[in-house]
Design a protein around this motif. Structure first.
Motif, PDB file in Angstrom:
ATOM      1  N   ALA A 198       0.780  -1.243   0.148  1.00  0.00           N
ATOM      2  CA  ALA A 198      -0.058   0.009   0.090  1.00  0.00           C
ATOM      3  C   ALA A 198       0.738   1.232   0.070  1.00  0.00           C
ATOM      4  N   LEU A 199       2.061   1.330   0.567  1.00  0.00           N
ATOM      5  CA  LEU A 199       2.875   2.401   0.588  1.00  0.00           C
ATOM      6  C   LEU A 199       3.860   2.502  -0.555  1.00  0.00           C
ATOM      7  N   GLY A 200       3.740   1.456  -1.347  1.00  0.00           N
ATOM      8  CA  GLY A 200       4.606   1.458  -2.526  1.00  0.00           C
ATOM      9  C   GLY A 200       6.038   1.174  -2.557  1.00  0.00           C
ATOM     10  N   ILE A 201       6.198   0.431  -1.372  1.00  0.00           N
ATOM     11  CA  ILE A 201       7.627  -0.107  -1.330  1.00  0.00           C
ATOM     12  C   ILE A 201       8.137  -1.354  -1.874  1.00  0.00           C
ATOM     13  N   GLU A 202       8.953  -1.109  -2.878  1.00  0.00           N
ATOM     14  CA  GLU A 202       9.198  -2.241  -3.843  1.00  0.00           C
ATOM     15  C   GLU A 202      10.617  -2.502  -3.521  1.00  0.00           C
ATOM     16  N   ASP A 203      11.540  -1.883  -2.915  1.00  0.00           N
ATOM     17  CA  ASP A 203      12.824  -2.149  -2.618  1.00  0.00           C
ATOM     18  C   ASP A 203      12.911  -3.521  -1.860  1.00  0.00           C
ATOM     19  N   GLN A 204      13.291  -4.662  -2.341  1.00  0.00           N
ATOM     20  CA  GLN A 204      13.366  -5.983  -1.561  1.00  0.00           C
ATOM     21  C   GLN A 204      14.289  -6.247  -0.612  1.00  0.00           C
ATOM     22  N   ARG A 205      15.314  -5.350  -0.636  1.00  0.00           N
ATOM     23  CA  ARG A 205      16.406  -5.522   0.492  1.00  0.00           C
ATOM     24  C   ARG A 205      15.492  -4.789   1.718  1.00  0.00           C
ATOM     25  N   LEU A 206      15.050  -3.624   1.448  1.00  0.00           N
ATOM     26  CA  LEU A 206      14.319  -2.912   2.578  1.00  0.00           C
ATOM     27  C   LEU A 206      13.099  -3.533   3.145  1.00  0.00           C
ATOM     28  N   ARG A 207      12.345  -4.335   2.203  1.00  0.00           N
ATOM     29  CA  ARG A 207      11.130  -5.113   2.667  1.00  0.00           C
ATOM     30  C   ARG A 207      11.743  -6.393   3.753  1.00  0.00           C
ATOM     31  N   SER A 208      12.828  -7.017   3.436  1.00  0.00           N
ATOM     32  CA  SER A 208      13.298  -8.160   4.111  1.00  0.00           C
ATOM     33  C   SER A 208      13.941  -7.555   5.339  1.00  0.00           C
ATOM     34  N   LEU A 209      14.468  -6.606   5.362  1.00  0.00           N
ATOM     35  CA  LEU A 209      14.938  -6.119   6.761  1.00  0.00           C
ATOM     36  C   LEU A 209      13.629  -5.543   7.647  1.00  0.00           C
ATOM     37  N   LEU A 210      12.626  -4.966   6.975  1.00  0.00           N
ATOM     38  CA  LEU A 210      11.510  -4.586   7.907  1.00  0.00           C
ATOM     39  C   LEU A 210      11.024  -6.155   8.287  1.00  0.00           C
ATOM     40  N   ARG A 211      10.794  -7.095   7.710  1.00  0.00           N
ATOM     41  CA  ARG A 211      10.259  -8.455   7.754  1.00  0.00           C
ATOM     42  C   ARG A 211      11.018  -8.955   9.082  1.00  0.00           C
ATOM     43  N   ALA A 212      12.561  -8.798   8.995  1.00  0.00           N
ATOM     44  CA  ALA A 212      13.371  -9.170  10.078  1.00  0.00           C
ATOM     45  C   ALA A 212      12.954  -8.522  11.340  1.00  0.00           C
ATOM     46  N   LEU A 213      12.910  -7.332  11.318  1.00  0.00           N
ATOM     47  CA  LEU A 213      12.467  -6.169  12.370  1.00  0.00           C
ATOM     48  C   LEU A 213      11.363  -6.920  13.095  1.00  0.00           C
ATOM     49  N   ALA A 214      10.421  -7.171  12.286  1.00  0.00           N
ATOM     50  CA  ALA A 214       8.904  -7.632  12.629  1.00  0.00           C
ATOM     51  C   ALA A 214       8.898  -9.007  13.315  1.00  0.00           C
ATOM     52  N   GLY A 215      10.358  -9.692  13.210  1.00  0.00           N
ATOM     53  CA  GLY A 215      10.158 -11.149  13.433  1.00  0.00           C
ATOM     54  C   GLY A 215       9.526 -12.077  12.877  1.00  0.00           C
ATOM     55  N   THR A 216       9.342 -11.667  11.432  1.00  0.00           N
ATOM     56  CA  THR A 216       8.630 -12.597  10.594  1.00  0.00           C
ATOM     57  C   THR A 216       9.300 -12.945   9.768  1.00  0.00           C
ATOM     58  N   ALA A 217      10.692 -12.885   9.565  1.00  0.00           N
ATOM     59  CA  ALA A 217      11.534 -13.141   8.610  1.00  0.00           C
ATOM     60  C   ALA A 217      11.887 -14.661   8.373  1.00  0.00           C
ATOM     61  N   ASP A 218      11.165 -15.423   9.305  1.00  0.00           N
ATOM     62  CA  ASP A 218      11.227 -16.896   8.860  1.00  0.00           C
ATOM     63  C   ASP A 218      10.050 -17.143   7.792  1.00  0.00           C
ATOM     64  N   GLY A 219       9.457 -16.323   7.636  1.00  0.00           N
ATOM     65  CA  GLY A 219       8.370 -16.579   6.410  1.00  0.00           C
ATOM     66  C   GLY A 219       9.112 -16.384   4.963  1.00  0.00           C
ATOM     67  N   THR A 220      10.144 -15.905   4.998  1.00  0.00           N
ATOM     68  CA  THR A 220      11.124 -16.265   3.579  1.00  0.00           C
ATOM     69  C   THR A 220      12.243 -17.106   4.005  1.00  0.00           C
ATOM     70  N   PRO A 221      12.381 -18.135   3.606  1.00  0.00           N
ATOM     71  CA  PRO A 221      13.267 -19.225   3.986  1.00  0.00           C
ATOM     72  C   PRO A 221      14.778 -18.678   3.667  1.00  0.00           C
ATOM     73  N   GLY A 222      15.560 -18.470   4.662  1.00  0.00           N
ATOM     74  CA  GLY A 222      16.789 -18.198   4.644  1.00  0.00           C
ATOM     75  C   GLY A 222      17.582 -19.473   5.055  1.00  0.00           C
ATOM     76  N   TRP A 223      18.954 -19.516   4.859  1.00  0.00           N
ATOM     77  CA  TRP A 223      19.705 -20.738   4.802  1.00  0.00           C
ATOM     78  C   TRP A 223      19.788 -21.214   6.443  1.00  0.00           C
ATOM     79  N   TRP A 224      19.542 -19.967   7.397  1.00  0.00           N
ATOM     80  CA  TRP A 224      19.438 -20.575   8.795  1.00  0.00           C
ATOM     81  C   TRP A 224      18.210 -21.378   9.172  1.00  0.00           C
ATOM     82  N   THR A 225      17.180 -21.363   8.420  1.00  0.00           N
ATOM     83  CA  THR A 225      15.918 -22.122   8.908  1.00  0.00           C
ATOM     84  C   THR A 225      16.550 -23.621   8.749  1.00  0.00           C
ATOM     85  N   ALA A 226      17.255 -24.129   8.050  1.00  0.00           N
ATOM     86  CA  ALA A 226      17.595 -25.470   8.061  1.00  0.00           C
ATOM     87  C   ALA A 226      18.149 -25.918   9.244  1.00  0.00           C
ATOM     88  N   TYR A 227      18.673 -25.198  10.133  1.00  0.00           N
ATOM     89  CA  TYR A 227      19.157 -25.200  11.686  1.00  0.00           C
ATOM     90  C   TYR A 227      18.500 -24.938  12.706  1.00  0.00           C
TER      91      TYR A 227
END
Length: 285
Positions: free
Chosen positions: A62-91
């Motif tokens: 809705a805010l028109g944020i398309e920068d994927q790195r910024l979106r990923s950082l905000l998800r990490a801050l929100a504690g929802t980063a596990d929704g995007t599988p990172g290599w660390w989820t295998a551990y």
């Protein structure tokens, strides 16, 4: 959604408010775009409430944020980063959620300032040194668990050499780190030689606090300060442990650690003198 540190929730809200204002929207207009009540937007922006992954994605759309790195950082801050599988989820079976959060933030950070008082910073460890540290800290753990934790530590190091925007690391280490024979003389000699090689990379600054510096603020324990791209005033202080991490909650803490780190840099040897000291200890090992 699991609990996230208050400092991250509040700063996430501050950043979302800034982005909303930059988009020229009021909280009421944003709420109407999303079919939410205005109070929901306000609770997120003030840090009173966390935000679920789907809601955060919709809000950023809705805010028109398309920068994927910024979106990923905000998800990490929100504690929802596990929704995007990172290599660390295998551990996930061997590292707790707080450590996975730490890795997600480290991956998104642009700069890290770290103090180590007892061991070589994890991002600079050799595999043999990392194994010796892990084995010493987790006596009695199965070999498979130790292997996995070492893999995690070594894979984390890729942030220093990634092709796009490698992490800039400024590390201050106590001289005791260099003289403690973790894993024995051979392991330590290889570790010291690795430090001298890595310290010559343009994205790494390494300084040693010599014994002659006496007491200093960081004697109470190691810490890391992360800074992030595209975010206003969002530095975080994190106490990083082998399998866990603690986030400091107050802005006063951040300022205190910034001041302490600057003081330690001033009392530490220059990068050139630090390299000479490391080389001298390595040659004598």
């Amino acid at each position: 959604m699991r609990h996230i540190p208050v400092v991250r929730r509040q700063r996430l809200g501050e950043e979302l408010r800034r982005l909303r204002r930059s988009a020229g929207l009021t909280s009421g207009q944003t709420a109407r775009l999303l079919g939410w009540h205005q109070s929901k937007v306000s609770r997120i922006e003030t840090g009173v409430s966390g935000v679920r992954d789907g809601d955060l994605a919709a809000l950023l759309d809705a805010l028109g944020i398309e920068d994927q790195r910024l979106r990923s950082l905000l998800r990490a801050l929100a504690g929802t980063a596990d929704g995007t599988p990172g290599w660390w989820t295998a551990y996930s079976s061997v590292i707790p959620p707080t450590y996975r959060d730490f890795i997600a933030l480290e991956t998104q950070a642009s700069t890290a300032h770290t103090l180590e008082t007892s061991v070589v910073p994890g991002l600079l460890q050799t595999s043999s040194y990392a194994r010796a540290v892990t084995r010493a800290a987790l006596t009695g753990k199965p070999d498979g668990t130790v292997d996995s934790l070492v893999d995690v530590r070594l894979t984390r190091q890729e942030v220093l050499t990634r092709d796009e925007s490698p992490l800039r690391l400024h590390a201050v280490i106590d001289e005791a780190v260099l003289r403690r024979e973790v894993g024995g003389p051979g392991v330590m000699r290889d570790q010291l030689r690795r430090l001298t090689r890595l310290a010559r990379l343009p994205q790494i600054c390494l300084q040693v606090l010599p014994f002659t510096a006496g007491g200093y603020a960081g004697l109470t324990g190691p810490f890391v300060i992360f800074s992030f791209p595209n975010i206003t005033d969002l530095d975080l202080v994190i106490l990083d442990h082998l399998t866990n991490s603690l986030y400091l909650e107050r802005k006063e803490d951040l300022e205190a650690y910034r001041v302490a780190f600057d003081a330690m840099r001033a009392h530490a040897l220059s990068t050139e003198d630090s390299l000479d000291l490391i080389a001298g200890i390595s040659d004598g090992a």
